[in-house]
Every structure is written in structure tokens, then in C-alpha cells.
Design a protein around this motif. Structure first.
Motif, PDB file in Angstrom:
ATOM      1  N   GLU A  27      14.677   1.199  24.080  1.00  0.00           N
ATOM      2  CA  GLU A  27      14.292   1.015  22.676  1.00  0.00           C
ATOM      3  C   GLU A  27      15.077   1.974  21.769  1.00  0.00           C
ATOM      4  OE1 GLU A  27      10.118   0.930  21.889  1.00  0.00           O
ATOM      5  OE2 GLU A  27      10.427   0.518  19.750  1.00  0.00           O
ATOM      6  N   GLU A  28      15.225   3.219  22.247  1.00  0.00           N
ATOM      7  CA  GLU A  28      15.956   4.206  21.451  1.00  0.00           C
ATOM      8  C   GLU A  28      17.406   3.780  21.252  1.00  0.00           C
ATOM      9  OE1 GLU A  28      16.294   8.126  23.124  1.00  0.00           O
ATOM     10  OE2 GLU A  28      16.535   9.014  21.141  1.00  0.00           O
ATOM     11  N   ALA A  31      17.571   0.915  18.807  1.00  0.00           N
ATOM     12  CA  ALA A  31      17.377   1.390  17.427  1.00  0.00           C
ATOM     13  C   ALA A  31      18.663   2.013  16.895  1.00  0.00           C
ATOM     14  CB  ALA A  31      16.233   2.405  17.376  1.00  0.00           C
ATOM     15  N   GLY A  32      19.307   2.842  17.762  1.00  0.00           N
ATOM     16  CA  GLY A  32      20.567   3.476  17.366  1.00  0.00           C
ATOM     17  C   GLY A  32      21.641   2.455  17.065  1.00  0.00           C
ATOM     18  N   ASP A  35      20.861   0.671  13.746  1.00  0.00           N
ATOM     19  CA  ASP A  35      21.181   1.588  12.639  1.00  0.00           C
ATOM     20  C   ASP A  35      22.683   1.587  12.367  1.00  0.00           C
ATOM     21  OD1 ASP A  35      18.718   2.523  11.880  1.00  0.00           O
ATOM     22  OD2 ASP A  35      18.688   4.164  13.341  1.00  0.00           O
TER      23      ASP A  35
ATOM     24  N   TYR B  44      17.006  11.836  14.154  1.00  0.00           N
ATOM     25  CA  TYR B  44      17.042  10.813  15.209  1.00  0.00           C
ATOM     26  C   TYR B  44      18.501  10.535  15.565  1.00  0.00           C
ATOM     27  CZ  TYR B  44      17.890   7.859  11.140  1.00  0.00           C
ATOM     28  OH  TYR B  44      18.388   7.337   9.980  1.00  0.00           O
ATOM     29  N   TYR B  82       9.357  14.875  20.726  1.00  0.00           N
ATOM     30  CA  TYR B  82       9.716  13.661  19.985  1.00  0.00           C
ATOM     31  C   TYR B  82       8.465  12.936  19.497  1.00  0.00           C
ATOM     32  CZ  TYR B  82       8.283  10.705  23.870  1.00  0.00           C
ATOM     33  OH  TYR B  82       7.552  10.071  24.829  1.00  0.00           O
ATOM     34  N   TRP B  84       7.565   8.763  17.741  1.00  0.00           N
ATOM     35  CA  TRP B  84       8.177   7.482  17.381  1.00  0.00           C
ATOM     36  C   TRP B  84       8.053   7.210  15.895  1.00  0.00           C
ATOM     37  CZ3 TRP B  84      11.231   4.828  20.558  1.00  0.00           C
ATOM     38  CH2 TRP B  84      11.119   5.075  21.928  1.00  0.00           C
ATOM     39  N   ARG B  92      11.999   0.862  17.297  1.00  0.00           N
ATOM     40  CA  ARG B  92      11.593   2.094  16.608  1.00  0.00           C
ATOM     41  C   ARG B  92      12.586   3.207  16.908  1.00  0.00           C
ATOM     42  NH1 ARG B  92       6.136   3.043  19.364  1.00  0.00           N
ATOM     43  NH2 ARG B  92       7.421   2.245  21.054  1.00  0.00           N
ATOM     44  N   ARG B  93      12.734   4.114  15.945  1.00  0.00           N
ATOM     45  CA  ARG B  93      13.567   5.290  16.183  1.00  0.00           C
ATOM     46  C   ARG B  93      12.739   6.346  16.913  1.00  0.00           C
ATOM     47  NH1 ARG B  93      15.416   5.619  10.003  1.00  0.00           N
ATOM     48  NH2 ARG B  93      17.060   4.063  10.026  1.00  0.00           N
ATOM     49  N   ARG B  94      13.455   7.160  17.684  1.00  0.00           N
ATOM     50  CA  ARG B  94      12.781   8.272  18.342  1.00  0.00           C
ATOM     51  C   ARG B  94      13.210   9.524  17.579  1.00  0.00           C
ATOM     52  NH1 ARG B  94      13.029  10.517  23.924  1.00  0.00           N
ATOM     53  NH2 ARG B  94      11.148   9.956  25.052  1.00  0.00           N
TER      54      ARG B  94
END
Lengths: 209, 134
Positions: A27-28, A31-32, A35, B44, B82, B84, B92-94
Motif C-alpha cells: 500500500e505504501e 501511494a508513493g 503521488d 511520507y 508511523y 496512516w 493511504r500514505r504512511r
């Protein structure tokens, strides 16, 4: 296009057990990527350009997975069965590393050949023995088979022994013939080589039995 | 021809070595770079990478996988925590926040770095030696 990025990122994490940590990393990363993609679009890139730049920027996901695998190994809540799955993954990773190491082989072989060419020129021009100096190339092929033997994984090493026997026999045949001049009998060396090869085969079979 | 070939080979190899010294040196200090950014504000992944890109004037950019691997290691060491974000678009960003131990580690890192740099400068700077001789 974001769907395509998602599909790509999910594929990267497909072949590992879907633990909490793995899903979080996925997920991270997603998301990156999103972005970055939106940022690139904003700066005037086309959809395709942005997509490929995002994909190219992801880097070595195996490295990330290795870090996660290490963390899970120290986690007592992971059940034995899953640990075993991780062990097979790290085996695969190790295999990848050894494969990377073998890329040294073509580098050594190609530099060995260019070195041979230089040596051939230098020796020939200084000694003028052009009629025998070409033998250096036959010798270089012997070296190449020896390099092949050194880099071969242990279960295929015996195949490389055959290559060494034949290249060195050819080399010896020429060297002995040129030095003695007895071409009418030196060909016997090939018969001897056949005997050596068969003896080696018997030895391999005997070792396995 | 057989003189030119090995020379260009040698030159290519040396250029490769010099390039990889720069990126190896930076990559070896990824932890410090990330902690430095987090010491200023919570952040992030993408924001940190963007910061690195801007500050280095596009000369350096971390691969995403390297960045997230580093976060995991910092987390494991207790240097960052961290939470969320609440993004609704896909993922979602961490967000990361530096801890007390993280700050302490960063300060130690920084003083060690300065020490190392001053030693290296002393060892490679020819002018300094001349000053001593005078």
C-alpha cells in the motif's frame, strides 16, 4: 492509468505470502507511485511518460521484501509454516545473487581474449615466428574452458572436464607436432584423449554408485 | 588498435568507479538523510524523495524500494514511528515521525560524519600539509 500502476505494483508482491507487513509495504509503495504519477502529470508529462518514469523509479523490490522477510523471521507471532515459505523465498533470493556473480565470467573471458590478441601481436612482431604464434589462440580456448569449469555449479562440473580434455589435447597436438616435426605419429594423442575421456566417465559413474 | 582498445576499457572502468563512489557514499548514508528530514517535520515517502531530488538539484533520487526498506529498518531500530494518512484515492500514505532515540541517533550520526569528513579532508588536502611545513 492509475489502475495500470496498481496492477503493476500488485504483481510485484504477488509471489510472497500476504502478511500484514507485506500488504502494508504494498500500500505504501502504491501511494508513493500515485503521488509521483500525479506530480509528473502536473509538471506537464504525458500519461505514458509519467507511467514509465514511475515504474522505472520503483527499483529493487526484492531488496525491500528481503528486509521484510528478516523482520518477520524475528517475529514470534509468525507460524512455523509461514516461516518455511519465507525460507524458500530467501533461497530464491540467494540463487539470484549467485546468478549475478556469474556475470563476472563473460567479463573475464572477453578481457582474456582481447589480452590474447595483444599478446599475439607483440610476440609475433618481436619474434617473427608467425607460423607458430597463432597457437596462442588455441591456448586461449583451453583457458576459456578452464574458466568455464571454475564458474560452473558443482553438479555440471564434469561436463566442463570434457571440454578441457579436448581443447588441451588439440593444443598439445600442435605444440608437440611443431616441436618434433613427427606429424605422422603425433595424431595418436587423440586416441589417448579418447581413453582419458572414457576413464573419466567411468570414474564419474563409479563415484555416483 | 591494440593500444587504443585497452586504454578505452581502462578509462571506462575508472569512470564507472568514480561514479559509483558518489552514489555508494550517498546510499550508505540514506539513514542519516532521512532522519535529517524527519527531524524537521513529519513526512511520507514521496515527500522525502521529492525533498532529496530538489535539495540535490536532480543529481540524486532514491529508488522507492530502497526508501521503504530504509523506513522498515529505522522502524525496527525504534528511530521512527508511523501512522496512516486518510487519503481516499486508492492508497493511504504512511507518515513517519522521528522518536527521541531517533533524534539521539541522528545527532551521533552527524558528529561522526563531521569527524570522518574532517579526517578525510586532512588526509587528502595537500595545502594543509604545506601550511604545517612553513
Amino acid at each position: 492509468m492509475i489502475d495500470k500502476i496498481q496492477e503493476y505494483v500488485f504483481k510485484l508482491f504477488e509471489n510472497v505470502p500476504q502478511t500484514k507487513r507485506v500488504k502494508e509495504a504494498r500500500e505504501e509503495l502504491l501511494a508513493g507511485c500515485i503521488d509521483k504519477y500525479l506530480d509528473l502529470i502536473k509538471s506537464g508529462k504525458t500519461n505514458e511518460e509519467a507511467f514509465f518514469e514511475v515504474i522505472a523509479g520503483i527499483g529493487d523490490v526484492d531488496e525491500l521484501l528481503r528486509t521484510i522477510v528478516k523482520m518477520e523471521k524475528f517475529d514470534p507471532t509468525i507460524v512455523e509454516d509461514q516461516k518455511r515459505k519465507y525460507d524458500t523465498i530467501s533461497e530464491k533470493v540467494k540463487a539470484q545473487v549467485t546468478r549475478d556473480k556469474s556475470s563476472l565470467k563473460p567479463a573475464i573471458i572477453s578481457s582474456m581474449w582481447s589480452f590474447t590478441v595483444i599478446l599475439y601481436m607483440i610476440i609475433s612482431f618481436t619474434t617473427h615466428y608467425w607460423h607458430v604464434t597463432w597457437l596462442i589462440f588455441v591456448f586461449a580456448s583451453v583457458i576459456q574452458t578452464v574458466i568455464g569449469y571454475i564458474f560452473a555449479p558443482s553438479h555440471t562440473k564434469h561436463r566442463h572436464i570434457h571440454a578441457i580434455i579436448w581443447t588441451s589435447t588439440t593444443f598439445l597436438y600442435f605444440v608437440i607436432s611443431f616441436f618434433t616435426g613427427r606429424w605422422y605419429i603425433t595424431w595418436v594423442i587423440f586416441l589417448i584423449a579418447v581413453c582419458i575421456q572414457q576413464a573419466f566417465n567411468l570414474y564419474v559413474i563409479w563415484r555416483r554408485a | 588498435m591494440y593500444i587504443v582498445l585497452p586504454y578505452s576499457l581502462y578509462k571506462g572502468i575508472m569512470e564507472g568507479i568514480v561514479l559509483s563512489i558518489t552514489s555508494d557514499l550517498i546510499r550508505g548514508n540514506t539513514d542519516m538523510i532521512i532522519l535529517a528530514h524527519l527531524a524537521k517535520k513529519e513526512s511520507y515517502g514521496y515527500e522525502i524523495n521529492k525533498f532529496i531530488q530538489l535539495k540535490s538539484k536532480n543529481r540524486y533520487e532514491l529508488k522507492e524500494a530502497t526508501l521503504y526498506g530504509t523506513f522498515r529498518r529505522l522502524e525496527e531500530a525504534g528511530y521512527v514511528t508511523y501512522y496512516w494518512g486518510d487519503e481516499t484515492t486508492g492508497a493511504r500514505r504512511r507518515y513517519y515521525r522521528i522518536t527521541k532515540e531517533g533524534r539521539r541517533a541522528f545527532e551521533k550520526y552527524l558528529s561522526e560524519w563531521n569527524e570522518a569528513v574532517s579526517i578525510i579532508y586532512a588526509l587528502i588536502d595537500e595545502n594543509e600539509e604545506e601550511v604545517k611545513n612553513d
